[in-house]
Design a protein around this motif. Structure first.
Motif, PDB file in Angstrom:
ATOM      1  N   GLN A 265       1.021  -0.808  -0.257  1.00 11.18           N
ATOM      2  CA  GLN A 265      -0.779   0.001   0.020  1.00 11.18           C
ATOM      3  C   GLN A 265       1.015   1.171   0.044  1.00 11.18           C
ATOM      4  OE1 GLN A 265      -2.255  -0.765   3.346  1.00 11.18           O
ATOM      5  NE2 GLN A 265      -4.108  -1.758   2.387  1.00 11.18           N
TER       6      GLN A 265
ATOM      7  N   GLU B 181       2.381   1.489  -3.565  1.00 12.96           N
ATOM      8  CA  GLU B 181       1.351   2.234  -4.211  1.00 12.96           C
ATOM      9  C   GLU B 181       1.113   3.845  -4.324  1.00 12.96           C
ATOM     10  OE1 GLU B 181      -1.456  -0.769  -3.885  1.00 12.96           O
ATOM     11  OE2 GLU B 181      -0.575  -1.727  -4.717  1.00 12.96           O
ATOM     12  N   ALA B 182       1.362   3.858  -3.176  1.00 12.29           N
ATOM     13  CA  ALA B 182       0.978   5.112  -2.823  1.00 12.29           C
ATOM     14  C   ALA B 182       1.513   6.142  -3.136  1.00 12.29           C
ATOM     15  CB  ALA B 182       0.190   5.194  -0.522  1.00 12.29           C
ATOM     16  N   ILE B 183       3.190   5.908  -3.187  1.00 10.89           N
ATOM     17  CA  ILE B 183       4.442   6.375  -3.755  1.00 10.89           C
ATOM     18  C   ILE B 183       4.443   7.189  -4.876  1.00 10.89           C
ATOM     19  CG2 ILE B 183       6.142   5.366  -3.212  1.00 10.89           C
ATOM     20  CD1 ILE B 183       6.108   8.832  -1.531  1.00 10.89           C
TER      21      ILE B 183
ATOM     22  N   ARG C   4       2.304   6.652  -7.602  1.00  9.75           N
ATOM     23  CA  ARG C   4       0.845   7.153  -8.164  1.00  9.75           C
ATOM     24  C   ARG C   4       1.086   8.702  -7.216  1.00  9.75           C
ATOM     25  NH1 ARG C   4      -2.828   4.572  -5.070  1.00  9.75           N
ATOM     26  NH2 ARG C   4      -2.804   5.393  -3.476  1.00  9.75           N
ATOM     27  N   ASP C   5       1.289   9.056  -5.935  1.00  8.10           N
ATOM     28  CA  ASP C   5       1.691  10.526  -5.151  1.00  8.10           C
ATOM     29  C   ASP C   5       2.587  11.398  -5.835  1.00  8.10           C
ATOM     30  OD1 ASP C   5      -0.938   9.876  -4.060  1.00  8.10           O
ATOM     31  OD2 ASP C   5       0.264   9.974  -1.887  1.00  8.10           O
ATOM     32  N   SER C   6       3.546  10.525  -6.690  1.00  8.38           N
ATOM     33  CA  SER C   6       4.964  11.256  -7.104  1.00  8.38           C
ATOM     34  C   SER C   6       4.565  11.520  -9.049  1.00  8.38           C
ATOM     35  CB  SER C   6       5.521  10.484  -6.880  1.00  8.38           C
ATOM     36  OG  SER C   6       6.026  10.258  -5.087  1.00  8.38           O
ATOM     37  N   ASP C   7       3.672  10.375  -9.835  1.00  8.10           N
ATOM     38  CA  ASP C   7       3.522  10.283 -11.194  1.00  8.10           C
ATOM     39  C   ASP C   7       4.210   9.668 -11.686  1.00  8.10           C
ATOM     40  OD1 ASP C   7       2.006  11.196 -13.161  1.00  8.10           O
ATOM     41  OD2 ASP C   7       3.051  12.421 -13.663  1.00  8.10           O
TER      42      ASP C   7
ATOM     43  N   GLN D 268       4.245   6.647 -12.504  1.00  9.43           N
ATOM     44  CA  GLN D 268       3.809   5.270 -12.861  1.00  9.43           C
ATOM     45  C   GLN D 268       4.627   5.102 -15.329  1.00  9.43           C
ATOM     46  OE1 GLN D 268      -0.087   6.437 -12.459  1.00  9.43           O
ATOM     47  NE2 GLN D 268      -0.270   4.555 -11.185  1.00  9.43           N
TER      48      GLN D 268
END
Length: 64
Positions: free
Chosen positions: A23, A26-28, A30-33, A35
């Motif tokens: 989790q 995935e958050a870091i 997603r939040d840091s763009d 991907q």
């Protein structure tokens, strides 16, 4: 030592580590763009109070 109790307790801990770590990663990402941009180098360090345990696991996660 009750092997079954020990094993179940350890499995419960490792499951929590796995789920919460996924989790957090995935958050870091997603939040840091991040991907789709290369690989993320990661490191986990496991210690246990009152012991000399210092287990290090390093790796890379492909971000697609």
């Amino acid at each position: 030592m009750d092997e079954h109790r020990f094993n179940m307790s350890m499995r419960r801990f490792l499951k929590e580590v796995g789920v919460t770590s996924q989790q957090a990663i995935e958050a870091i990402v997603r939040d840091s763009d991040m991907q789709g941009h290369g690989k993320l180098k990661v490191k986990m360090i496991l210690t246990a109070d009152g012991t000399p345990l210092n287990h290090v696991v390093e790796g890379e996660i492909d971000l697609g």
